[in-house]
Design a protein around this motif. Structure first.
Motif: not given
Length: 132
Positions: A14, A16, A23, A25
């Motif tokens: 993850r 951000s 956000e 991946e």
């Protein structure tokens, strides 16, 4: 999962921007491959350490509408920033448009200062600008 430089790098990690408006991946099947800096005029000012993922290896989970695109010079590379906090998240590469470069500092739980010395790519003399 793998431990690199004392940090846990997940296969799907993850990430951000600073304010978390964006956000995403990043698919990292082999961990952080080839982290580096670039000395071109833009990257030198941006200061981020990047690693790479395939185009399908980055998935925006939240805030796609908050991403701002910046292009310059040949307008081949596509640099993305959060329009709220200004953090560079990722870019589609000029030298390999089938890959994204992404800001390692955006990865959750990863401190780019823990990477130690990071190689610098010669973006001033970009391979695409060299005469064959």
């Amino acid at each position: 999962m793998g431990i690199m430089w004392g940090m846990e790098i997940k296969k799907i990690h993850r990430a951000s921007c600073h304010c978390k408006a964006v956000e995403f991946e990043v698919h990292l099947p082999n961990g952080l491959e080839n982290p580096r800096r670039c000395n071109c005029s833009f990257c030198r000012m941006r200061g981020a350490i990047v690693a790479f993922a395939t185009l399908d290896g980055i998935k925006i989970l939240k805030g796609a509408d908050k991403l701002t695109l910046y292009q310059f010079n040949t307008k081949t590379a596509k640099h993305y920033f959060c329009s709220v906090c200004g953090i560079y998240t990722h870019h589609q590469r000029r030298s390999n448009p089938n890959q994204y470069g992404f800001n390692i500092a955006c990865l959750e739980g990863v401190n780019p200062y823990d990477l130690g010395e990071v190689p610098i790519m010669d973006g001033i003399n970009h391979p695409a600008d060299r005469k064959k």
